[in-house]
Design a protein around this motif. Structure first.
Motif, PDB file in Angstrom:
ATOM      1  N   GLY A 176       1.497  -1.343  -0.482  1.00 49.72           N
ATOM      2  CA  GLY A 176       0.023  -0.107   0.012  1.00 49.72           C
ATOM      3  C   GLY A 176       1.004   1.374   0.373  1.00 49.72           C
ATOM      4  N   LEU A 177       2.028   1.104  -0.519  1.00 42.49           N
ATOM      5  CA  LEU A 177       3.138   2.922  -0.145  1.00 42.49           C
ATOM      6  C   LEU A 177       3.310   2.807  -1.667  1.00 42.49           C
ATOM      7  N   THR A 178       3.624   4.178  -2.087  1.00 40.81           N
ATOM      8  CA  THR A 178       3.793   4.609  -3.579  1.00 40.81           C
ATOM      9  C   THR A 178       5.363   4.987  -3.273  1.00 40.81           C
ATOM     10  N   PRO A 179       6.512   3.910  -3.588  1.00 33.38           N
ATOM     11  CA  PRO A 179       7.659   4.472  -4.232  1.00 33.38           C
ATOM     12  C   PRO A 179       7.912   5.123  -5.074  1.00 33.38           C
ATOM     13  N   CYS A 180       8.755   5.755  -4.875  1.00 37.17           N
ATOM     14  CA  CYS A 180       9.125   6.418  -6.205  1.00 37.17           C
ATOM     15  C   CYS A 180      10.582   6.391  -6.258  1.00 37.17           C
ATOM     16  N   MET A 181      10.879   6.014  -7.325  1.00 38.42           N
ATOM     17  CA  MET A 181      12.494   5.714  -8.267  1.00 38.42           C
ATOM     18  C   MET A 181      13.401   5.480  -8.667  1.00 38.42           C
ATOM     19  N   TYR A 182      14.325   6.469  -8.001  1.00 34.61           N
ATOM     20  CA  TYR A 182      15.028   6.407  -8.843  1.00 34.61           C
ATOM     21  C   TYR A 182      15.609   6.055 -10.100  1.00 34.61           C
ATOM     22  N   VAL A 213       8.639   7.301 -10.832  1.00 35.54           N
ATOM     23  CA  VAL A 213       9.888   7.319 -11.237  1.00 35.54           C
ATOM     24  C   VAL A 213      10.768   8.842 -11.717  1.00 35.54           C
ATOM     25  N   ILE A 214      11.606   9.292 -10.498  1.00 30.54           N
ATOM     26  CA  ILE A 214      12.719  10.155 -10.776  1.00 30.54           C
ATOM     27  C   ILE A 214      13.471   9.995 -11.979  1.00 30.54           C
ATOM     28  N   VAL A 215      13.838  10.403 -13.017  1.00 27.98           N
ATOM     29  CA  VAL A 215      14.611  10.125 -14.175  1.00 27.98           C
ATOM     30  C   VAL A 215      15.517  10.709 -13.683  1.00 27.98           C
ATOM     31  N   LEU A 216      17.103  10.197 -13.330  1.00 26.75           N
ATOM     32  CA  LEU A 216      18.154  11.109 -13.285  1.00 26.75           C
ATOM     33  C   LEU A 216      19.148  11.689 -14.432  1.00 26.75           C
ATOM     34  N   GLY A 217      19.535  10.338 -14.703  1.00 27.26           N
ATOM     35  CA  GLY A 217      20.323  10.277 -15.980  1.00 27.26           C
ATOM     36  C   GLY A 217      20.611   9.515 -16.598  1.00 27.26           C
ATOM     37  N   GLU A 250      25.541  13.387 -15.446  1.00 26.80           N
ATOM     38  CA  GLU A 250      23.880  13.715 -16.228  1.00 26.80           C
ATOM     39  C   GLU A 250      23.127  13.982 -14.360  1.00 26.80           C
ATOM     40  N   VAL A 251      23.919  12.392 -13.840  1.00 25.08           N
ATOM     41  CA  VAL A 251      22.780  12.186 -12.489  1.00 25.08           C
ATOM     42  C   VAL A 251      23.548  13.022 -11.062  1.00 25.08           C
ATOM     43  N   ALA A 252      25.085  13.331 -11.437  1.00 28.08           N
ATOM     44  CA  ALA A 252      25.074  14.322 -10.575  1.00 28.08           C
ATOM     45  C   ALA A 252      24.074  15.795 -10.847  1.00 28.08           C
ATOM     46  N   ARG A 253      24.429  16.338 -11.527  1.00 26.86           N
ATOM     47  CA  ARG A 253      23.564  17.389 -12.135  1.00 26.86           C
ATOM     48  C   ARG A 253      22.517  17.388 -11.444  1.00 26.86           C
ATOM     49  N   GLU A 278      18.757   3.212 -20.376  1.00 24.95           N
ATOM     50  CA  GLU A 278      18.056   2.284 -20.821  1.00 24.95           C
ATOM     51  C   GLU A 278      16.339   3.293 -20.151  1.00 24.95           C
ATOM     52  N   GLU A 279      15.589   2.984 -20.942  1.00 22.30           N
ATOM     53  CA  GLU A 279      14.528   3.624 -20.662  1.00 22.30           C
ATOM     54  C   GLU A 279      14.166   2.627 -19.349  1.00 22.30           C
ATOM     55  N   PRO A 280      13.513   3.719 -18.311  1.00 23.26           N
ATOM     56  CA  PRO A 280      12.680   3.196 -16.821  1.00 23.26           C
ATOM     57  C   PRO A 280      11.248   2.092 -17.412  1.00 23.26           C
ATOM     58  N   PRO A 281      11.559   1.190 -17.155  1.00 25.26           N
ATOM     59  CA  PRO A 281      10.123   0.217 -16.166  1.00 25.26           C
ATOM     60  C   PRO A 281       9.298   1.029 -15.392  1.00 25.26           C
ATOM     61  N   HIS A 282       7.851   0.538 -16.344  1.00 25.69           N
ATOM     62  CA  HIS A 282       6.874   0.791 -16.318  1.00 25.69           C
ATOM     63  C   HIS A 282       5.474   0.048 -15.327  1.00 25.69           C
TER      64      HIS A 282
END
Ligand code: AMP
Ligand code: MG
Length: 340
Positions: free
Chosen positions: A261-267, A282-286, A291-294, A272-276
């Motif tokens: 019942g929890l909603t995770p935010c996945m970095y 989903v928080i895309v970092l790069g 790019e991830v550091a930025r 690759e494209e993140p899975p659905h």
């Protein structure tokens, strides 16, 4: 207080007449947020003790956490620190740039160094930061322009979110280039010691300074001795929500949380494209570590804005700038646990 004044400058060719507005504020005893190639700093002239005290107050920064002295010329280095010709030659290879060195102090107010006999100094590589210091004609002492403990600002908007009208002026030079704070290396001992990993990697440091000691705390694995690395002992970079580092299968962890019942935010890190996934944000970092550091601190700020309960951060390889990323993420996740 109302919103701060904002002046926009071109980050590559900063307009002198706009920076002159910031210089006037600094000369009048105000505090100014400005872009550097790492994160936004909150600065005052190194000799303006009243304004420097204000920086500690508006950040909620403990007084035992010293500031970095930002310089634009080699003469300014000699004014604030004791430094031999060999060290100057080596510094010439890394400055201007995203590395701070700790040296024996010369003439610097106690409030800057937290009363220590050493001083942290950097010649920043950001054209707007360099031009601002040059126009002012003296070094600017500055920590990052965020509330103490929060992620550092990588855009002018972050400064406004955190400090609002408490800062007299924000020089808006767009997004910062690296997105994590400078590498800090202590040069006062026999062997250079890494105090904080950053954009200039250990590998690059060693090419210039020879072997560098990397204590466990520089990886974020343990608490540092306050005498060596003041300020690093504090919880840092932290969002309000729990953040956990996941070394195993992220998607499996996200599904397990969603089932409860929890909603995770996945970095998401990687090309690759993140899975659905169901009930997962989903928080895309790069795709690559720079790019991830930025995007890292904006990503940590997003955790608190997104409609989710917990952040999941993938363990990434601790080489190059990856060492700096994991140091920040470990500190940001301290005290968090998976509620299952
Ligand atoms: P900030 O710019 O907010 O990342 O803060 C600057 C950091 O530089 C602080 O957290 C300190 O740990 C570090 N620092 C500043 N002066 C010294 C010093 N004399 N010795 C060791 N570390 C320092
Ligand atoms: Mg800081």
């Amino acid at each position: 207080m109302g919103a701060p004044r904002i002046v926009r400058v071109d980050p590559v060719r900063p307009e002198k007449d706009r920076l002159a507005v910031a210089v006037d504020v600094l000369r009048g005893g105000g505090i100014v947020a400005f872009p550097t190639e790492t994160v936004y700093g909150l600065g005052a002239p190194v000799t303006r003790v009243d304004a420097l005290i204000k920086i500690f107050r508006v950040k909620g920064r403990p007084p035992d956490n010293p500031l970095i002295v930002h310089i634009a010329t080699w003469d300014q280095l000699h004014e604030v620190a004791v430094v031999d010709s060999d060290t100057i030659e080596r510094l010439g290879e890394v400055w201007p740039g995203p590395v701070t060195v700790v040296l024996r102090r010369r003439r610097v107010p106690d409030v800057v160094t937290a009363g220590r006999d050493t001083v942290a100094v950097r010649m920043p590589g950001h054209p707007a930061a360099l031009a601002l210091i040059e126009l002012l004609g003296e070094p600017i002492a500055a920590p990052s322009a965020n509330k103490a403990g929060k992620p550092s600002p990588t855009a002018a908007q972050h400064v406004v979110e955190d400090l609002d009208g408490d800062v007299d002026l924000v020089v808006d030079g767009g997004e910062t280039f690296f997105g994590v704070e400078s590498t800090i290396v202590d040069l006062t001992g026999e062997t250079p010691t890494l105090l904080r990993p950053g954009p200039l990697t250990v590998e690059e440091l060693e090419r210039v300074f020879g072997p560098v000691k990397v204590p466990d705390f520089a990886r974020g694995l343990s608490e540092p001795d306050a005498a060596l690395a003041p300020g690093m002992k504090y919880r840092h970079y932290a969002p309000e929500k729990p953040l956990v580092i996941v070394a195993s299968d992220m998607a499996a962890m996200a599904s397990a949380l969603a089932e409860r019942g929890l909603t995770p935010c996945m970095y998401w890190v990687g090309p690759e494209e993140p899975p659905h996934l169901d009930k997962t944000r989903v928080i895309v970092l790069g795709g690559d570590p720079y790019e991830v550091a930025r995007n890292l601190y904006n990503g940590l700020r997003m955790l608190d804005k997104e409609d989710c309960d917990i952040g999941l951060f993938p363990a990434i390889e601790e080489k190059g700038i990856g060492l700096a990323i994991m140091n920040r993420v470990r500190k940001a996740s301290r005290g968090s646990s998976v509620p299952i």
